[in-house]
Design an enzyme around this catalytic site. Structure first.
Site, PDB file in Angstrom:
ATOM      1  N   SER A   1       0.847  -1.200   0.000  1.00  0.00           N
ATOM      2  CA  SER A   1       0.000   0.000   0.000  1.00  0.00           C
ATOM      3  C   SER A   1       0.877   1.242   0.000  1.00  0.00           C
ATOM      4  O   SER A   1       2.055   1.187   0.373  1.00  0.00           O
ATOM      5  CB  SER A   1      -0.867  -0.008   1.261  1.00  0.00           C
ATOM      6  OG  SER A   1      -1.609   1.191   1.352  1.00  0.00           O
TER       7      SER A   1
ATOM      8  N   TYR B   1      -1.429  -1.040  10.329  1.00  0.00           N
ATOM      9  CA  TYR B   1      -1.598  -1.346   8.902  1.00  0.00           C
ATOM     10  C   TYR B   1      -0.378  -0.848   8.122  1.00  0.00           C
ATOM     11  O   TYR B   1       0.219  -1.602   7.330  1.00  0.00           O
ATOM     12  CB  TYR B   1      -2.877  -0.671   8.386  1.00  0.00           C
ATOM     13  CG  TYR B   1      -3.140  -0.885   6.915  1.00  0.00           C
ATOM     14  CD1 TYR B   1      -3.699  -2.069   6.442  1.00  0.00           C
ATOM     15  CD2 TYR B   1      -2.838   0.111   5.983  1.00  0.00           C
ATOM     16  CE1 TYR B   1      -3.950  -2.260   5.082  1.00  0.00           C
ATOM     17  CE2 TYR B   1      -3.088  -0.069   4.622  1.00  0.00           C
ATOM     18  CZ  TYR B   1      -3.637  -1.261   4.182  1.00  0.00           C
ATOM     19  OH  TYR B   1      -3.883  -1.444   2.839  1.00  0.00           O
TER      20      TYR B   1
HETATM   21  N1  LIG Z   1      -8.785  -1.301  -0.932  1.00  0.00           N
HETATM   22  C1  LIG Z   1      -7.807  -0.437  -1.128  1.00  0.00           C
HETATM   23  O1  LIG Z   1      -8.024   0.736  -1.502  1.00  0.00           O
HETATM   24  C2  LIG Z   1      -6.375  -0.866  -0.937  1.00  0.00           C
HETATM   25  C3  LIG Z   1      -5.385   0.119  -1.027  1.00  0.00           C
HETATM   26  C4  LIG Z   1      -4.055  -0.262  -0.865  1.00  0.00           C
HETATM   27  C5  LIG Z   1      -3.744  -1.591  -0.640  1.00  0.00           C
HETATM   28  N2  LIG Z   1      -4.728  -2.528  -0.554  1.00  0.00           N
HETATM   29  C6  LIG Z   1      -4.339  -3.911  -0.296  1.00  0.00           C
HETATM   30  O2  LIG Z   1      -5.002  -4.772  -1.211  1.00  0.00           O
HETATM   31  C7  LIG Z   1      -5.141  -6.077  -0.617  1.00  0.00           C
HETATM   32  C8  LIG Z   1      -6.575  -6.571  -0.803  1.00  0.00           C
HETATM   33  O3  LIG Z   1      -7.433  -5.688  -0.102  1.00  0.00           O
HETATM   34  P1  LIG Z   1      -8.973  -5.453  -0.494  1.00  0.00           P
HETATM   35  O4  LIG Z   1      -9.162  -3.980  -0.472  1.00  0.00           O
HETATM   36  O5  LIG Z   1      -9.317  -6.260  -1.685  1.00  0.00           O
HETATM   37  O6  LIG Z   1      -9.642  -6.003   0.852  1.00  0.00           O
HETATM   38  P2  LIG Z   1     -10.902  -6.927   1.149  1.00  0.00           P
HETATM   39  O7  LIG Z   1     -11.968  -6.761   0.140  1.00  0.00           O
HETATM   40  O8  LIG Z   1     -11.217  -6.635   2.587  1.00  0.00           O
HETATM   41  O9  LIG Z   1     -10.317  -8.402   0.975  1.00  0.00           O
HETATM   42  C9  LIG Z   1      -9.327  -8.882   1.840  1.00  0.00           C
HETATM   43  C10 LIG Z   1      -9.045 -10.343   1.549  1.00  0.00           C
HETATM   44  O10 LIG Z   1      -8.090 -10.798   2.529  1.00  0.00           O
HETATM   45  C11 LIG Z   1      -8.649 -11.911   3.225  1.00  0.00           C
HETATM   46  N3  LIG Z   1      -8.310 -11.911   4.659  1.00  0.00           N
HETATM   47  C12 LIG Z   1      -8.583 -10.957   5.569  1.00  0.00           C
HETATM   48  N4  LIG Z   1      -8.155 -11.331   6.785  1.00  0.00           N
HETATM   49  C13 LIG Z   1      -7.618 -12.565   6.640  1.00  0.00           C
HETATM   50  C14 LIG Z   1      -7.037 -13.480   7.550  1.00  0.00           C
HETATM   51  N5  LIG Z   1      -6.929 -13.205   8.849  1.00  0.00           N
HETATM   52  N6  LIG Z   1      -6.576 -14.634   7.041  1.00  0.00           N
HETATM   53  C15 LIG Z   1      -6.700 -14.920   5.732  1.00  0.00           C
HETATM   54  N7  LIG Z   1      -7.259 -14.099   4.833  1.00  0.00           N
HETATM   55  C16 LIG Z   1      -7.711 -12.934   5.276  1.00  0.00           C
HETATM   56  C17 LIG Z   1     -10.167 -11.747   3.098  1.00  0.00           C
HETATM   57  O11 LIG Z   1     -10.777 -12.997   3.309  1.00  0.00           O
HETATM   58  P3  LIG Z   1     -12.342 -13.128   3.719  1.00  0.00           P
HETATM   59  O12 LIG Z   1     -13.082 -12.963   2.421  1.00  0.00           O
HETATM   60  O13 LIG Z   1     -12.403 -14.495   4.317  1.00  0.00           O
HETATM   61  O14 LIG Z   1     -12.611 -12.015   4.679  1.00  0.00           O
HETATM   62  C18 LIG Z   1     -10.291 -11.226   1.684  1.00  0.00           C
HETATM   63  O15 LIG Z   1     -10.234 -12.258   0.742  1.00  0.00           O
HETATM   64  C19 LIG Z   1      -4.744  -5.931   0.861  1.00  0.00           C
HETATM   65  O16 LIG Z   1      -3.435  -6.432   1.045  1.00  0.00           O
HETATM   66  C20 LIG Z   1      -4.767  -4.420   1.075  1.00  0.00           C
HETATM   67  O17 LIG Z   1      -3.890  -4.000   2.099  1.00  0.00           O
HETATM   68  C21 LIG Z   1      -6.041  -2.194  -0.699  1.00  0.00           C
END
Ligand SMILES: NC(=O)c1ccc[n+]([C@@H]2O[C@H](COP(=O)([O-])OP(=O)(O)OC[C@H]3O[C@@H](n4cnc5c(N)ncnc54)[C@H](OP(=O)(O)O)[C@@H]3O)[C@@H](O)[C@H]2O)c1
Length: 235
Positions: free
Chosen positions: A105, A128
């Site tokens: 991120s 985070y």
């Molecule tokens: N969204 C943004 O704007 C953004 C910005 C910068 C970076 N990111 C990064 O992008 C990546 C994906 O994020 P997202 O926004 O797509 O988030 P999301 O929709 O909340 O999805 C997160 C994923 O991680 C899994 N997860 C969460 N906790 C877990 C645990 N304890 N053990 C195993 N799996 C777990 C979730 O599984 P479940 O479905 O079982 O909950 C889900 O599949 C992350 O690394 C995040 O830091 C996102």
């Protein structure tokens, strides 16, 4: 034979879009949920692409710990990917040319080695951002280690405030689409433009500088030693 990819956190958000796209493009995609069986199938195969994407956002009710007693965001967002990568590295190397992508991120905070587990003055944002920078230190370090192996590893900020569960949970109004982040992840995963490039950090589609700690050799060494000790990984 179809190429094989493992995408962690493929049950929601940007990981789901990446897994679907790879699937449509003919990849054999091993989707990681919180499911043991899939993981066990994996160890028998070769692996062309590993995407460490699973993560927890900033929202939550104060400091939490993993089953191992580690601060939860450090454990899930960083240590889990660190351990998984070393466990799978023999398979990834055997499939070279192959790739590893660490979904980090732009939210990054230098690791305070005197309190990595954030026992004092905890905040979800600090937890985070520290875990996300740790992924980048790991990326730079691993790229050095993998020189000449045919395996490249890069990290990225996929997009800012995509419309995903973690962003909605943080109470932030989404600013971008998951498709934008998926495209950025897929560039590092499959694009010929990235061939031969390793140890880099991308801000969405473009190469960028991460927090200065990522380029501090001593900090990277310290983090690696700590991570090996905490996970028991064999590097
Ligand atoms: N969204 C943004 O704007 C953004 C910005 C910068 C970076 N990111 C990064 O992008 C990546 C994906 O994020 P997202 O926004 O797509 O988030 P999301 O929709 O909340 O999805 C997160 C994923 O991680 C899994 N997860 C969460 N906790 C877990 C645990 N304890 N053990 C195993 N799996 C777990 C979730 O599984 P479940 O479905 O079982 O909950 C889900 O599949 C992350 O690394 C995040 O830091 C996102």
């Amino acid at each position: 034979m179809a190429k094989t990819a493992l995408v962690t956190g493929a049950t929601d958000g940007v990981g789901r879009v990446v897994a679907r796209t790879l699937g449509k493009d003919g990849w054999r995609v091993l989707v990681h949920g919180r499911d043991r069986e899939r993981g066990e199938t994996l160890v028998k195969d070769r692996l062309d692409l590993l995407i460490n994407n699973a993560g927890i956002g900033t929202a939550g009710n104060g400091r939490q710990t993993s089953a191992d007693g580690h601060e939860l965001r450090f454990a899930v967002n960083y240590l889990a990917g660190f351990l998984l990568t070393y466990e799978l590295l023999p398979l990834v190397k055997a499939a070279a040319p192959s790739r590893i992508v660490n979904v980090s991120s732009a939210g990054q905070q230098a690791i305070d080695f005197s309190d990595v587990m954030l026992t004092k003055g905890y905040s979800g944002v600090a937890a985070y951002c520290q875990s996300k920078l740790a992924q980048i230190l790991f990326t730079v370090d691993l790229a050095e280690e993998l020189k000449g192996s045919g395996v490249i590893v890069n990290a990225l900020h996929p997009s800012t405030y995509m419309n995903t569960t973690m962003v909605r949970r943080a109470g932030v109004s989404p600013m971008s689409k998951v498709e934008t982040g998926a495209e950025a992840i897929l560039q590092l995963a499959v694009s010929p433009k990235v061939e031969g490039k390793s140890g880099l950090y991308f801000n969405v589609m473009n190469e960028a500088r991460a927090n200065p700690q990522a380029y501090d050799v001593a900090a990277r060494r310290k983090l690696k030693a700590l991570s090996l000790e905490l996970t028991g990984a064999k590097a």
